[in-house]
Design an enzyme around this catalytic site. Structure first.
Site, mmCIF file in Angstrom:
data_model
loop_
_atom_site.group_PDB
_atom_site.id
_atom_site.type_symbol
_atom_site.label_atom_id
_atom_site.label_comp_id
_atom_site.label_asym_id
_atom_site.label_seq_id
_atom_site.Cartn_x
_atom_site.Cartn_y
_atom_site.Cartn_z
ATOM 1 N N LEU A 1 -11.027 24.102 26.995
ATOM 2 C CA LEU A 1 -11.498 23.541 28.245
ATOM 3 C C LEU A 1 -10.349 23.143 29.152
ATOM 4 O O LEU A 1 -10.469 23.166 30.368
ATOM 5 C CB LEU A 1 -12.356 22.294 27.980
ATOM 6 C CG LEU A 1 -13.670 22.549 27.257
ATOM 7 C CD1 LEU A 1 -14.365 21.229 26.983
ATOM 8 C CD2 LEU A 1 -14.567 23.439 28.092
ATOM 9 N N GLU B 1 -5.815 21.834 29.119
ATOM 10 C CA GLU B 1 -4.607 21.587 28.347
ATOM 11 C C GLU B 1 -3.646 20.708 29.114
ATOM 12 O O GLU B 1 -3.543 20.793 30.337
ATOM 13 C CB GLU B 1 -3.925 22.931 28.027
ATOM 14 C CG GLU B 1 -2.655 22.786 27.218
ATOM 15 C CD GLU B 1 -2.297 24.076 26.495
ATOM 16 O OE1 GLU B 1 -3.031 25.075 26.680
ATOM 17 O OE2 GLU B 1 -1.307 24.078 25.753
ATOM 18 N N THR C 1 0.271 18.188 28.439
ATOM 19 C CA THR C 1 1.464 18.143 27.597
ATOM 20 C C THR C 1 1.155 17.454 26.272
ATOM 21 O O THR C 1 1.800 17.700 25.269
ATOM 22 C CB THR C 1 2.599 17.350 28.283
ATOM 23 O OG1 THR C 1 2.028 16.145 28.810
ATOM 24 C CG2 THR C 1 3.224 18.148 29.400
ATOM 25 N N TYR C 2 0.157 16.622 26.285
ATOM 26 C CA TYR C 2 -0.123 15.779 25.136
ATOM 27 C C TYR C 2 -1.179 16.372 24.207
ATOM 28 O O TYR C 2 -1.102 16.226 22.995
ATOM 29 C CB TYR C 2 -0.565 14.424 25.690
ATOM 30 C CG TYR C 2 -1.131 13.460 24.720
ATOM 31 C CD1 TYR C 2 -2.438 13.010 24.850
ATOM 32 C CD2 TYR C 2 -0.367 12.940 23.688
ATOM 33 C CE1 TYR C 2 -2.963 12.093 23.994
ATOM 34 C CE2 TYR C 2 -0.895 12.019 22.816
ATOM 35 C CZ TYR C 2 -2.191 11.593 22.974
ATOM 36 O OH TYR C 2 -2.717 10.677 22.126
ATOM 37 N N ALA C 3 -2.152 17.043 24.772
ATOM 38 C CA ALA C 3 -3.233 17.555 23.930
ATOM 39 C C ALA C 3 -3.912 18.750 24.568
ATOM 40 O O ALA C 3 -3.776 19.010 25.751
ATOM 41 C CB ALA C 3 -4.270 16.457 23.699
ATOM 42 N N LYS D 1 -10.430 17.166 20.855
ATOM 43 C CA LYS D 1 -9.136 16.934 21.489
ATOM 44 C C LYS D 1 -8.069 17.088 20.422
ATOM 45 O O LYS D 1 -7.971 16.272 19.512
ATOM 46 C CB LYS D 1 -9.146 15.506 22.055
ATOM 47 C CG LYS D 1 -7.951 15.103 22.866
ATOM 48 C CD LYS D 1 -8.302 13.819 23.608
ATOM 49 C CE LYS D 1 -7.122 13.082 24.128
ATOM 50 N NZ LYS D 1 -7.501 11.826 24.762
ATOM 51 N N LYS D 2 -7.324 18.139 20.543
ATOM 52 C CA LYS D 2 -6.285 18.404 19.548
ATOM 53 C C LYS D 2 -4.973 17.871 20.072
ATOM 54 O O LYS D 2 -4.455 18.338 21.075
ATOM 55 C CB LYS D 2 -6.189 19.900 19.279
ATOM 56 C CG LYS D 2 -5.116 20.230 18.248
ATOM 57 C CD LYS D 2 -5.285 21.613 17.693
ATOM 58 C CE LYS D 2 -4.693 22.656 18.626
ATOM 59 N NZ LYS D 2 -4.587 23.962 17.946
ATOM 60 N N ASP E 1 -5.563 1.251 31.048
ATOM 61 C CA ASP E 1 -5.323 2.452 31.851
ATOM 62 C C ASP E 1 -6.577 2.831 32.616
ATOM 63 O O ASP E 1 -6.972 4.009 32.630
ATOM 64 C CB ASP E 1 -4.848 3.617 30.972
ATOM 65 C CG ASP E 1 -4.200 4.728 31.790
ATOM 66 O OD1 ASP E 1 -4.066 5.840 31.268
ATOM 67 O OD2 ASP E 1 -3.846 4.475 32.950
#
Lengths: 330, 372, 336
Positions: B25, B27, B29-31, B48-49, B141
């Protein structure tokens, strides 16, 4: 939206006037745009808040005429003329019970008789004349004709379904037309570029005069299918129309949401209420001495609440018993 | 699971096998986020990988914070962490699938907001936030794209990568938190221990943003953020905010006068502006709490908050086939419902509550969190 | 009786990590049994890739020295106690702030106890797991330090001892995944510290002897610390354990806290509470830590019965790695 679609959806906007005022609480639409004025069976109006206030607890008298009313009897006004509103409601109601069709009768005369009978009853209700008798007749008819009523209701449903399917098929067709249209467009583009390319090649490689080459190409073009397609396109597919028809409205029932009582702070959990002392002895805690904490919103009170809540959380939970363990599932 | 003699690795493998990834869905930098479903219930999920090459010290703090926080929270207005598994050296969070967020909604100029809509979003957001605060958890956040919206209109708090417990005054916390435009003044002044009021400040900014359809306090840099705030809200005095100068980076600021808020928020009702002001109070002790905010007359006054299912949503991409099929099926159902309605409507007065199940929106820009 | 759940009921600790004594014991026994099977299976696998005589001896030795569930528990407990030592190391090198110490220590201990509800020492010896649990606890309790910083004090201490082994980053990080998987990714642990401080304040509503109360409160730390090594955390709530510790400390300091309990809470709740408090006090006072000698002996046995499949130093492991080319620490972005 098309007539068919709106008929299928039963969507009709409510009637509102800019200077509407609720006769009970006097709130004006001018100050409260979304105010809804509801109308009762006695034609008297009230804003939804007042209806809620008055009838939430159960049936109560109308403030104007003192007739006993129920909350469910209030509706949003559709027609400007309240008599029309009333009539439409009554006829709708009648149509649910008196739903025989022409094909149900052997003779046209019988059908006409039936219609006359229905109209008689309807007029009784409309002019508030002998309503008891009218109700009785409706009830009697209903009892005597239960199976036919049901059968016709399902027929109606089936007709609806067929109409819907036709409607959907129409949509499909339009979709396909549009796709075809796009495909043709794309092909046209391709042909154009091909022609342009071959023209360039011809100009580059041939010895003929540029003017002649182009002319020759133009003649070729005119004969090609491209021009044929161009004329076809003049019978334009109106994409906007098709998209408009595919429009997706969700008109939900507002009354349900608005009339229900609600609590903005609703929570699935049990609230925690701890009463604190005015002061606690806590000499080892030097954190509050400088004042930097309170400036950031961290108060002694908050800290105390945090700690005491922790002390009381789960204090009376009994440890798991053996039986519970065996039935424990993953 | 806890009482069965199963190896840790096996539990993990079994969890992993319950979910099937379908397509990517988005992308960051983190996941990477995938759309997926539970193989037995078919429930739609977002997986969420989290990539782990980034941090040389093993499991990344952001991932740990998020897993730790979400595992402990269950509330209709907080995103549900359904499961977690690790595959090789990735951490996979199985979350409920939410197809859009508040940022998309604000930015979509084709949508018109009614005051009742704003009230509905604010109410759901505050409920979710109030729950976190009751559990002594700060989100840290809050911003429009961290409020995800489900297909049934329910708004949910998401992205707990910066979340942290509060209440223990002895632990120092970083003041470098929250996205700049939504950062509370006490953070900008370097506070190293704070409370839920920082989240409320952010909510106030979001409330204003929903009303203005544009960010309210967009400072160009960290240094400028305070000036931006003071210009918009007036510079607080020691009376307004006692102890302000005791904060680490407190100093004497340029004095701006307090403007008339009703001028800017002309389209908002008086009670809305009042609540907004209470959320944007300088003194954190006096700033309204989430619980009190929900009790503010704004929420009880008319108009009633819009029912979530009827809230405006960003447009779908019409050209997609899948969406079409879903829409058609949905419409068929709606026609049937409409007919049933007509049959019932006249006498009963209360038609059944319709829950229109919206087809999945096609614009799948699921936001990926990146550590601040 | 409330209709709606209480907030603490949504915590993972309450939902997934509570056991009866029987089920806890059953779990450990079963784990041990399956663990033993795996060891023997692993040894047989190794026999295939190693020479006959070595394997036979190895298997014989292993079978003689298989650890019982009680021995496993004793060994784990020994290493749990050592966490305290590491806490002082990190405090001394200023890598851990004093206010974070209690939480880090308690969480590390808890992680390790939970880990061994889904694993056995044959596969993962506690000496290694302890460090990873500790490092993970620093992250979870907001006391993060870089891995290099974490390793340094350990390496320094080893150098000073003249130790042959040197702990490396990979030793700690390599086990992070298996640890967090065994915890089922449930990282929030609640300890009695917050509750005991809360009781100290709340008791002031009914207890006037300020000094005695303060001294008692100071003494509770000792009992809470002891409770961390017991299984009490798997049976009772942190607030209950806190109160149990308070009762023990109050007995020492001659303070009567029943005065507070009876006025603060109603009789029916107290019935349950008193029973629970008795059990907790009992659990704390009867706890016996594993001695150095006991641990040494069990450790010696463990060397002989470790599962070769999971032992990076075994012949089998090395051969398997060579064949599979399995590199332990790769970050793959799109492999699936």
């Amino acid at each position: 939206m098309s007539v068919l679609a709106s008929a299928l959806k039963q969507e009709i906007p409510a009637f509102q006037a800019d200077d509407d005022t609720c006769p009970q609480c006097k709130s004006e639409r001018y100050l409260n745009r979304p105010m809804k004025l509801l109308v009762g069976p006695c034609y008297h109006k009230m804003c939804e808040q007042c209806v809620s206030q008055r009838f939430d607890a159960g049936p109560a008298p109308c403030p104007v005429c003192e007739r006993i009313l129920r909350k469910a009897e209030f509706y949003q006004q559709i027609f400007e003329d309240l008599t029309v509103e009333n009539e439409v409601r009554i006829r709708k109601r009648m149509a649910m019970t008196f739903n025989k069709r022409q094909e149900d009768f052997k003779q046209l005369k019988d059908y006409n008789d039936y219609l006359e009978m229905v109209e008689d009853i309807t007029l009784k209700l409309l002019y508030d004349d002998d309503t008891d008798e009218a109700e009785y007749m409706i009830e009697r008819y209903r009892r005597e004709n239960t199976s036919i009523i049901e059968r016709n209701q399902s027929k109606l449903l089936r007709d609806e379904t067929i109409q819907r399917l036709a409607f959907d098929q129409e949509q499909q067709r339009k979709l396909q037309q549009r796709e075809e249209h796009l495909r043709l467009l794309a092909e046209e583009q391709r042909e154009k570029t091909d022609i342009k390319n071959s023209l360039i090649t011809a100009l580059a490689t041939s010895n003929m005069d540029a003017k002649d080459i182009v002319k020759a190409k133009m003649v070729q073009l005119k004969k090609s299918s491209l021009s044929a397609r161009n004329s076809l396109r003049s019978a334009r597919f109106n994409i906007d129309d098709m998209l408009a028809d595919m429009d997706d409205d969700d008109e939900l029932d507002e009354d349900e949401a608005n009339n229900a009582p609600f609590d903005p702070a609703e929570s699935p959990y049990e609230p925690v209420n701890i009463k604190l002392l005015d002061r606690y002895d806590d000499p080892k805690n030097t954190a509050f001495r400088q004042g930097g904490l309170t400036a950031a919103g961290v108060t002694r009170e908050m800290h105390q609440r945090y700690l005491i809540e922790g002390a009381l959380a789960g204090l009376f939970v009994s440890p798991l018993e053996e039986d519970a363990a065996s039935s424990e599932e993953q | 699971m806890a009482s069965k003699a199963v190896l840790g690795e096996e539990i993990n493998k079994e969890t992993e096998s319950l979910y099937k990834k379908e397509k990517k869905l988005g992308e960051g930098t983190y996941a990477v986020v995938y759309l997926g479903h539970h193989i037995r219930t078919n429930r739609k999920v977002a997986i969420k990988k989290i990539k782990l090459g980034n941090m040389r010290s093993g499991l990344d703090m952001s991932a740990i914070r998020e897993v730790k926080a979400l595992r402990e929270l269950r509330h209709p207005n907080v995103i549900e962490l359904i499961d977690v598994f690790s595959h090789k050296t990735n951490l996979n969070l199985v979350l409920e699938f939410l197809d859009t967020d508040l940022e998309n909604v604000i930015k979509d100029k084709s949508l018109v907001f009614m005051p009742a809509d704003i009230k509905s979003w604010m109410m759901m957001a505050l409920r979710g936030l109030d729950h976190c605060h009751k559990c002594w958890l700060l989100h840290r956040d809050l911003k429009p794209n961290n409020f995800l919206i489900a297909s049934n209109g329910q708004l949910k708090l998401a992205d707990f990568g910066l979340a942290r417990e509060f209440g223990d005054v002895k632990r120092a916390m970083t003041s470098q938190t929250v996205t700049r435009w939504y950062r509370a003044p006490e953070l900008l002044l370097g506070a190293t221990n704070y409370t839920g009021s920082i989240d409320i400040w952010a909510m106030g900014c979001i409330f204003a943003e929903l009303s203005l359809r544009a960010p309210y306090l967009p400072g160009a840099s960290d240094l400028e953020q305070l000036t931006t705030i003071f210009r918009a809200r007036g510079t607080p005095t020691e009376d307004d905010w006692p102890g302000m100068l005791k904060l680490p980076t407190g100093y004497n600021f340029e004095k701006f006068p307090k403007p008339q808020f009703s001028d800017l928020f002309r389209g908002s009702s008086e009670d809305a502006v009042d609540l907004m002001n209470k959320m944007l109070t300088f003194n954190p002790v006096q700033r309204i709490s989430a619980a009190d905010a929900l009790q503010h007359p704004y929420f009880r006054n008319l108009p009633r908050p819009t029912a979530p299912a009827k809230l405006p949503r960003p447009q779908q991409n019409i050209a997609e086939e899948e969406a079409e099929a879903a829409v058609d099926a949905n419409k068929k159902r709606q026609f049937e419902d409409a007919f049933d309605d007509a049959l019932d409507a006249t006498d009963a007065g209360g038609a059944d509550r319709r829950q229109i199940v919206e087809p999945a929106a096609k614009r799948m820009d699921l936001r990926i969190s990146s550590p601040a | 009786m409330a209709d709606r759940p209480q907030l603490f009921e949504q915590t993972s600790q309450y939902q997934h990590w509570r056991f009866t004594r029987e089920s806890l014991s059953k779990l450990r026994t079963e784990n041990n049994r399956l663990g033993v099977d795996r060891v023997l299976h692993g040894l047989r696998q190794e026999a295939k890739v190693d020479d006959q005589e070595t394997s036979d001896t190895r298997i014989a030795e292993a079978t003689k020295n298989l650890l019982t569930p009680e021995e496993e528990l004793k060994l784990i407990d020994f290493y749990l106690q050592r966490i305290k030592i590491y806490v002082t190391i990190y405090r001394a090198s200023k890598l851990l702030k004093p206010d974070a110490l209690d939480n880090v220590k308690a969480t590390a201990i808890n992680f390790m106890k939970r880990f061994y509800l889904h694993n056995v020492v044959f596969d993962y010896p506690p000496k290694n797991i302890m460090l990873t649990c500790f490092y993970l606890a620093t992250k979870v309790e907001n006391a993060f330090m870089k891995i290099e910083d974490f390793i340094r004090p350990l390496a320094d201490a080893e150098a000073k001892r003249g130790s042959k082994t040197q702990t490396k980053s990979d030793d700690v990080l390599g086990l992070e995944f298996i640890v967090i998987q065994s915890l089922q990714f449930e990282l929030a642990v609640h300890h009695p510290y917050r509750a005991v401080y809360g009781f100290y304040l709340d008791m002031q509503t009914f207890i006037d002897e300020k000094d005695a109360l303060r001294e008692t409160y100071d003494r509770t730390a000792h009992y809470i610390d002891k409770s961390l090594y017991t299984d009490l955390v798997f049976h009772y709530q942190p607030s209950q354990i806190a109160l149990g510790a308070f009762k023990l400390a109050a007995k020492e300091k001659d303070l009567d806290i029943d005065l507070y309990l009876t006025q603060r809470f109603d009789a029916r709740s107290l019935e349950l509470l008193y029973r629970v408090l008795d059990e907790i006090q009992d659990g704390i006072t009867t706890f016996a830590a594993t001695s150095n000698d006991e641990a040494k002996e069990i450790d010696r046995k463990l060397i002989l019965c470790r599962n070769p499949e999971k032992n990076p130093n075994s012949t089998l492991y090395k051969k398997t790695v060579a064949v599979q080319g399995d590199v332990p620490y790769v970050s793959d972005s799109d492999s699936d």
